[in-house]
Design a protein around this motif. Structure first.
Motif, mmCIF file in Angstrom:
data_model
loop_
_atom_site.group_PDB
_atom_site.id
_atom_site.type_symbol
_atom_site.label_atom_id
_atom_site.label_comp_id
_atom_site.label_asym_id
_atom_site.label_seq_id
_atom_site.Cartn_x
_atom_site.Cartn_y
_atom_site.Cartn_z
ATOM 1 N N ALA A 46 23.330 -13.780 -78.482
ATOM 2 C CA ALA A 46 22.169 -13.044 -77.992
ATOM 3 C C ALA A 46 20.904 -13.888 -78.068
ATOM 4 C CB ALA A 46 21.991 -11.759 -78.798
ATOM 5 N N GLY A 47 20.865 -14.795 -79.042
ATOM 6 C CA GLY A 47 19.696 -15.646 -79.192
ATOM 7 C C GLY A 47 19.677 -16.809 -78.218
ATOM 8 N N MET A 48 20.746 -17.001 -77.492
ATOM 9 C CA MET A 48 20.824 -18.142 -76.575
ATOM 10 C C MET A 48 20.760 -17.633 -75.144
ATOM 11 S SD MET A 48 23.866 -20.340 -78.295
ATOM 12 C CE MET A 48 25.117 -19.134 -78.596
ATOM 13 N N MET A 49 20.455 -18.520 -74.295
ATOM 14 C CA MET A 49 20.451 -18.127 -72.892
ATOM 15 C C MET A 49 21.888 -18.192 -72.388
ATOM 16 S SD MET A 49 18.451 -19.877 -69.794
ATOM 17 C CE MET A 49 18.747 -19.372 -68.120
ATOM 18 N N ALA A 50 22.434 -17.055 -72.077
ATOM 19 C CA ALA A 50 23.831 -17.023 -71.667
ATOM 20 C C ALA A 50 23.955 -17.289 -70.185
ATOM 21 C CB ALA A 50 24.417 -15.663 -71.990
ATOM 22 N N LEU A 51 24.778 -18.266 -69.859
ATOM 23 C CA LEU A 51 25.009 -18.540 -68.447
ATOM 24 C C LEU A 51 25.831 -17.419 -67.834
ATOM 25 C CD1 LEU A 51 24.777 -20.748 -66.185
ATOM 26 C CD2 LEU A 51 27.146 -21.193 -66.727
ATOM 27 N N SER A 52 26.848 -17.030 -68.586
ATOM 28 C CA SER A 52 27.708 -15.976 -68.066
ATOM 29 C C SER A 52 28.104 -15.067 -69.207
ATOM 30 C CB SER A 52 28.961 -16.586 -67.443
ATOM 31 O OG SER A 52 29.911 -15.576 -67.252
ATOM 32 N N ALA A 53 27.844 -13.788 -69.054
ATOM 33 C CA ALA A 53 28.219 -12.844 -70.103
ATOM 34 C C ALA A 53 29.628 -12.333 -69.887
ATOM 35 C CB ALA A 53 27.236 -11.679 -70.102
ATOM 36 N N SER A 54 30.248 -12.726 -68.785
ATOM 37 C CA SER A 54 31.554 -12.137 -68.477
ATOM 38 C C SER A 54 32.632 -12.729 -69.371
ATOM 39 C CB SER A 54 31.912 -12.394 -67.017
ATOM 40 O OG SER A 54 32.100 -13.776 -66.835
ATOM 41 N N GLN A 95 32.672 -25.128 -78.172
ATOM 42 C CA GLN A 95 31.315 -24.714 -77.809
ATOM 43 C C GLN A 95 30.969 -25.322 -76.461
ATOM 44 O OE1 GLN A 95 29.419 -22.739 -79.781
ATOM 45 N NE2 GLN A 95 30.984 -22.691 -81.384
ATOM 46 N N GLY A 96 30.149 -24.622 -75.700
ATOM 47 C CA GLY A 96 29.782 -25.159 -74.398
ATOM 48 C C GLY A 96 28.343 -24.876 -74.039
ATOM 49 N N LYS A 97 27.813 -25.716 -73.162
ATOM 50 C CA LYS A 97 26.493 -25.416 -72.607
ATOM 51 C C LYS A 97 26.405 -26.020 -71.212
ATOM 52 C CE LYS A 97 24.255 -29.128 -75.144
ATOM 53 N NZ LYS A 97 23.441 -29.541 -76.227
ATOM 54 N N SER A 98 25.357 -25.618 -70.529
ATOM 55 C CA SER A 98 25.154 -26.134 -69.184
ATOM 56 C C SER A 98 23.676 -26.408 -69.007
ATOM 57 C CB SER A 98 25.602 -25.102 -68.138
ATOM 58 O OG SER A 98 24.587 -24.147 -67.970
ATOM 59 N N SER A 99 23.319 -26.910 -67.842
ATOM 60 C CA SER A 99 21.912 -27.170 -67.566
ATOM 61 C C SER A 99 21.102 -25.877 -67.569
ATOM 62 C CB SER A 99 21.768 -27.911 -66.228
ATOM 63 O OG SER A 99 22.610 -27.343 -65.253
ATOM 64 N N GLU A 100 21.788 -24.721 -67.609
ATOM 65 C CA GLU A 100 21.051 -23.449 -67.659
ATOM 66 C C GLU A 100 21.129 -22.768 -69.017
ATOM 67 O OE1 GLU A 100 21.639 -20.805 -64.461
ATOM 68 O OE2 GLU A 100 21.183 -22.340 -62.969
ATOM 69 N N GLY A 101 21.825 -23.359 -69.975
ATOM 70 C CA GLY A 101 21.864 -22.738 -71.303
ATOM 71 C C GLY A 101 23.258 -22.716 -71.890
ATOM 72 N N ALA A 102 23.342 -22.054 -73.035
ATOM 73 C CA ALA A 102 24.613 -22.041 -73.760
ATOM 74 C C ALA A 102 25.637 -21.156 -73.069
ATOM 75 C CB ALA A 102 24.377 -21.533 -75.181
ATOM 76 N N LEU A 103 26.903 -21.500 -73.236
ATOM 77 C CA LEU A 103 27.973 -20.611 -72.781
ATOM 78 C C LEU A 103 28.276 -19.682 -73.956
ATOM 79 C CD1 LEU A 103 30.513 -23.044 -71.052
ATOM 80 C CD2 LEU A 103 28.401 -22.085 -70.151
ATOM 81 N N ALA A 104 27.906 -18.443 -73.822
ATOM 82 C CA ALA A 104 28.040 -17.507 -74.933
ATOM 83 C C ALA A 104 29.352 -16.761 -74.815
ATOM 84 C CB ALA A 104 26.869 -16.538 -74.922
ATOM 85 N N LEU A 105 30.371 -17.343 -75.367
ATOM 86 C CA LEU A 105 31.703 -16.755 -75.221
ATOM 87 C C LEU A 105 32.403 -16.709 -76.571
ATOM 88 C CD1 LEU A 105 32.509 -18.685 -71.955
ATOM 89 C CD2 LEU A 105 32.322 -16.208 -72.145
ATOM 90 N N PRO A 106 33.339 -15.797 -76.725
ATOM 91 C CA PRO A 106 33.972 -15.620 -78.031
ATOM 92 C C PRO A 106 35.052 -16.664 -78.336
ATOM 93 C CG PRO A 106 34.868 -14.058 -76.476
ATOM 94 C CD PRO A 106 33.789 -14.797 -75.744
#
Ligand code: NAD
Length: 378
Positions: free
Chosen positions: A25-33, A311-322
């Motif tokens: 939640a504290g990170m910019m999630a690229l995809s919440a799916s 862990q992952g990230k992209s030019s748009e933010g962290a990949l927030a996945l479980p």
């Protein structure tokens, strides 16, 4: 395809999931799916899995994962070490009638409690036990690399075809949310065309110089067939195409230790859509990363392939996945597809394609020439 957070929660504790989501939640999630998952319904019965070879991977990962699966369960073992029979039988409640050794293994044909045989042996034994399992009428999961030659892969697929059983690879990363997400980002060109992919997978062998992974007769290749498979898979999975050409180099810094098999290999793929990939693998260096550059951005996984902690990230933010139990999802997926008579998403053909590429990499490293990748099986 149906999918929901609920399915994933069956494979991870609710607390762990909440922690992940809280952090995210504290990170910019690229995809919440959450990753696509094909099934929701309860199985009528769990398929029985027999693990063949009770070494590090079966003991540390697969048997514990089979305690979390919804569509299959640990029902049997095949071992050449009598002392392990008692330990496993007591720990997992495996009845004596479901315990086999390498000599009486073929009588597993008469055991209706075993539906799937999972081959977790040294690479050079994959072909024999896959073929024997198929001839016993059992579906098969084979660990990577599928075999030590393309010829063996063909024989394994023929045996499964003739017996009418399904063959799947132990490619667990196809069931891992961060890996699924970068496949989506690359294949759907979310950041535009991929221009360059780097993927690396390796670890350093510091002792135990007698292990089978350093013996050509048992391992086939060294780092290439072991961790190199992850590097090859990573690039192909995010690009979503098979490469047209490979160029490869091998480096030996400890020839007295890596006498029979490769130590460090670098290789380059050229893809039909224009993407170039530079991959590396080693048994003498720690490396674990996937990076993809696209016209309008980038994405990466660091680390890319461990059992936990990707862990992952992209030019748009962290990949927030479980975090999930990859092996449980992988085995459940295969069981589900057997129960519904549908093809697996990581079939033997995919394993054979990767062995075809391994052979081409070795050819390029030996000749110094670019090798075309023709007639790939998948
Ligand atoms: P390991 O050395 O820990 O276990 C190998 C098992 O094979 C042991 O139980 C050993 O007794 C048995 N065996 C039977 N005949 C043998 C022989 N002639 N020589 C040596 N061992 C013999 O290996 P592992 O790490 O469990 O790997 C087994 C397979 O699983 C390999 O193909 C490997 O690539 C694969 N693997 C996959 C992953 C993954 O993440 N998908 C992870 C680890 C291993």
């Amino acid at each position: 395809m149906l999918h929901s957070a609920k399915n994933l929660l069956t494979h991870m504790s609710r607390r762990a999931f909440n922690q992940q989501i809280g952090k995210a939640a504290g990170m910019m999630a690229l995809s919440a799916s959450l990753p696509a998952w094909p099934y929701q319904e309860k199985p009528e019965k769990k398929l029985g899995v027999a693990l063949v070879g009770l070494g590090g991977y079966s003991t540390g990962q697969l048997a514990p994962a089979l305690q979390q699966t919804q569509y299959c369960k640990l029902a049997g073992i095949v071992t050449g070490t009598p002392a392990k029979e008692k330990i496993w039988s007591e720990q997992y409640g495996i009845p004596h009638k479901n315990i086999y050794n390498y000599e009486n293994f073929d009588t597993i044909a008469d055991n209706p409690a075993i539906d799937i045989v999972y081959v977790v042996l040294p690479n050079a034994m994959h072909a024999e036990y896959t073929i024997r399992a198929a001839q016993a009428g059992k579906h098969v999961i084979c660990e990577k690399p599928m075999a030590i030659s393309v010829q063996e892969c063909e024989e394994m697929m023929a045996a499964c075809r003739e017996a009418g059983v399904k063959l799947s690879m132990g490619y667990r990363l196809h069931f891992e949310p961060h890996n699924q997400e970068v496949m989506r980002l690359g294949q759907q060109k979310v950041f535009g065309n991929l221009t360059f992919v780097t993927c690396e997978a390796g670890y350093q062998i510091k002792d135990n110089w007698d292990q089978w992974r350093l013996k050509k007769a048992l391992a086939g290749t060294g780092a290439l067939g072991n961790m190199g498979v992850y590097a090859i898979q990573g690039a192909i999975n995010v690009v979503g195409e098979n490469p047209l050409y490979v160029t490869a180099q091998e480096f030996k810094t400890k020839p007295e230790k890596f006498k029979e098999v490769d130590e460090t290999v670098t290789l380059q793929f050229e893809f039909p859509g224009g993407t170039v990939a530079n991959l590396q693998t080693s048994h003498n260096a720690r490396m674990n990363r996937l990076y993809a550059a696209a016209d309008n951005g980038w994405f990466e996984l660091v680390p890319y392939s461990p059992y936990q902690g990707i862990q992952g990230k992209s030019s748009e933010g962290a990949l927030a996945l479980p975090q999930v139990n990859q092996q449980a999802l992988q085995m459940d997926d295969f069981a589900y597809y057997i129960l519904h008579d549908k093809p697996t998403r990581v079939p033997g053909e995919m394993g054979m394609r990767d062995v075809q590429i391994i052979e081409a990499v070795l050819q390029s490293a030996a000749t110094g020439k670019k090798v075309p990748l023709k007639n790939l099986a998948f």
